[in-house]
Motif scaffolding. Structure first.
Motif, PDB file in Angstrom:
ATOM      1  N   CYS A 150       2.403  11.625  -2.165  1.00  0.00           N
ATOM      2  CA  CYS A 150       2.440  10.413  -2.333  1.00  0.00           C
ATOM      3  C   CYS A 150       3.910   9.922  -1.419  1.00  0.00           C
ATOM      4  O   CYS A 150       4.649  10.019  -1.087  1.00  0.00           O
ATOM      5  N   CYS A 154       6.565   2.979  -3.098  1.00  0.00           N
ATOM      6  CA  CYS A 154       6.637   1.630  -3.766  1.00  0.00           C
ATOM      7  C   CYS A 154       8.200   1.332  -4.331  1.00  0.00           C
ATOM      8  O   CYS A 154       8.501   2.442  -5.217  1.00  0.00           O
ATOM      9  N   TYR A 156       9.267   0.884  -7.097  1.00  0.00           N
ATOM     10  CA  TYR A 156      10.050   0.660  -8.618  1.00  0.00           C
ATOM     11  C   TYR A 156       9.372   2.740  -8.826  1.00  0.00           C
ATOM     12  O   TYR A 156       9.792   3.102 -10.097  1.00  0.00           O
ATOM     13  N   CYS A 157       9.294   3.066  -7.911  1.00  0.00           N
ATOM     14  CA  CYS A 157       8.345   4.599  -8.103  1.00  0.00           C
ATOM     15  C   CYS A 157       9.217   5.738  -7.853  1.00  0.00           C
ATOM     16  O   CYS A 157       9.112   6.136  -6.402  1.00  0.00           O
ATOM     17  N   PRO A 160       7.199   9.986  -5.692  1.00  0.00           N
ATOM     18  CA  PRO A 160       6.913  11.126  -4.237  1.00  0.00           C
ATOM     19  C   PRO A 160       8.658  11.069  -4.402  1.00  0.00           C
ATOM     20  O   PRO A 160       8.132  12.055  -3.612  1.00  0.00           O
TER      21      PRO A 160
HETATM   22  S1  SF4 Z   1       3.008   3.466  -7.209  1.00  0.00           S
HETATM   23 FE1  SF4 Z   1       3.932   5.997  -7.045  1.00  0.00          FE
HETATM   24  S2  SF4 Z   1       2.493   7.192  -6.820  1.00  0.00           S
HETATM   25 FE2  SF4 Z   1       2.057   5.119  -6.618  1.00  0.00          FE
HETATM   26  S3  SF4 Z   1       0.857   4.666  -4.814  1.00  0.00           S
HETATM   27 FE3  SF4 Z   1       2.950   3.999  -5.395  1.00  0.00          FE
HETATM   28  S4  SF4 Z   1       4.472   5.580  -4.875  1.00  0.00           S
HETATM   29 FE4  SF4 Z   1       2.662   6.495  -4.426  1.00  0.00          FE
END
Ligand code: SF4
Length: 424
Positions: A150, A154, A156-157, A160
């Motif tokens: 990805c 985002c 919090y994520c 990636p």
């Molecule tokens: S939440 Fe994580 S995996 Fe989902 S789109 Fe956002 S960055 Fe990508």
């Protein structure tokens, strides 16, 4: 080692299960065999997850348990947690080999080279190869990997960082895998990935073209899209689904917050107006569709007023189920620089309110479907003398156990006796 009995332990998402199944077949082709019930394994593989703190903790607990239960087995840890915390895991007692997110696809080679105690972790920033995978033979419903990685970041994520840049398979290869599922006796495929809507970014191919090709696969009965970002769920895909026999009336769409202010803090690429418009469009063309929504409670910077905005927005949506995640701090993510962490007690209270809201909507959705006709694919899962399956619009149902129904489609008139209330 070049042969022996292997055992997989998989945590996390459908993608991980598809990949574990694929790696298992790879080991079998390399001369290993799947450990039979009660057979002591020679090699144990943990395919880990790192989407939340809890996932990491489950990974560590599983490492300790497997080491305790199989003291002589060669223990391999791979997956997203291994990709991000490889050195930490390699230092844990009893771990023999740690393989990164893409390195796991050379598992058989590394086992034959007797490599141990040196984490093999490729840098995700340069991770380009796409490795396809499908959960053949392990399930009635087949998880088919079409995309990985990805580019969204985002705030919090950590995904990636764990899975690298967005990349996907080629339409011809994926359609070939779908035909193999049919040859295998499979009736349902779930398309899986990290950010499915981003399909084709590295190949120039389009998701809608893949969907049309899969819709024409002879012998297939059902296809589901496991999850798709709201800004990538085009009206064209919604309308296509409404007109398709194979694509089920079932959408899983991550919202994450019903507050535009919090969506900006999360670096999400849409606002609540766009999200509401997608739900409205689905309801127009697929009134009985099952809509599942992901939402995070207690994001850094989410004030009590923001949460009330979010709750109010979500309450007004026509959805069937929420998947509620308490915000979890992830190392290296931008969210850690955001002011206003939400106290655990308050985060819990917000999570509970959303779970209660979800239960109300789920009950109302199922009630509204009672008395209507639905096709069910019965699976092999058996519990308390019942067989279980999903309707086309993703209601979990049960019927008295009858082995002849396994992997069979049956039309039913949905009634209270059918409803499997969170049994399996
Ligand atoms: S939440 Fe994580 S995996 Fe989902 S789109 Fe956002 S960055 Fe990508």
């Amino acid at each position: 080692m070049k042969s022996g009995a292997y055992q997989f332990h998989t945590l996390g998402c459908k993608l991980n299960f598809a990949e574990s199944s694929f790696l298992g077949r790879q080991l079998t082709e390399a001369g290993f065999h799947k450990a039979a019930e009660g057979e002591e394994p020679d090699v144990c593989i943990i395919n880990s997850c790192t989407v939340t703190d809890t996932a990491d903790k489950k990974g560590r607990q599983l490492i300790h348990r497997i080491r305790r239960e199989h003291p002589d087995a060669f223990l391999v840890v791979t997956g997203c947690y291994a990709q991000l915390r490889g050195d930490e895991i390699a230092a844990m007692d009893g771990v023999d080999l740690v393989l990164g997110a893409n390195d796991k696809f050379k598992l058989a080679d590394y086992l034959s080279q007797n490599i141990a105690h040196q984490p093999v972790i490729s840098d995700t920033r340069h991770m380009t190869p796409f490795f396809g995978a499908c959960s053949k033979e392990d399930r009635t419903r087949y998880f088919l990997k079409i995309q990985d990685g990805c580019d969204c970041f985002c705030s919090y994520c950590a995904i990636p960082f764990a899975r690298g840049r967005s990349r996907s398979g080629r339409i011809d290869d994926i359609v070939r895998s779908a035909h193999e599922v049919v040859e295998n006796g499979g009736k349902e495929i779930i398309l899986t990935g990290v950010n499915i809507g981003d399909f084709g970014k590295n190949t120039g191919e389009r998701l809608i073209d893949l969907l049309h090709r899969l819709d024409a696969v002879e012998g297939l009965h059902r296809i589901r899209i496991s999850s798709i970002e709201p800004d990538l769920l085009t009206d064209e895909i919604i309308d296509f689904t409404a007109g398709s026999k194979l694509f089920m009336p079932h959408f899983h769409i991550p919202l994450q917050s019903g507050s535009d202010k919090v969506l900006r803090i999360m670096h999400r690429r849409y606002d609540t107006a766009l999200f509401a418009a997608k739900i409205h469009r689905i309801r127009q063309v697929l009134p009985n569709a099952f809509i599942g929504i992901d939402i995070i409670a207690g994001m850094r910077g989410e004030t009590a007023a923001d949460f009330e905005d979010s709750y109010r927005f979500v309450s007004g949506l026509e959805f069937a189920q929420l998947h509620v995640f308490p915000y979890s701090e992830r190392a290296g993510t931008a969210a850690l620089r955001q002011e206003g962490p939400v106290p655990e007690k308050e985060k819990k209270a917000r999570t509970v309110r959303l779970i209660e809201l979800s239960a109300q909507h789920k009950a109302a959705f199922v009630q509204a479907q009672t008395g209507t006709r639905h096709e069910v694919l019965w699976e092999a899962s058996r519990k308390r003398g019942f067989l279980f399956g999903f309707t086309d619009n993703y209601i979990r149902v049960r019927t008295p156990y009858d082995a002849s129904k396994i992997n069979q489609l049956e039309e039913i008139t949905l009634n209270e006796e059918h409803i499997a209330h969170d049994e399996v």
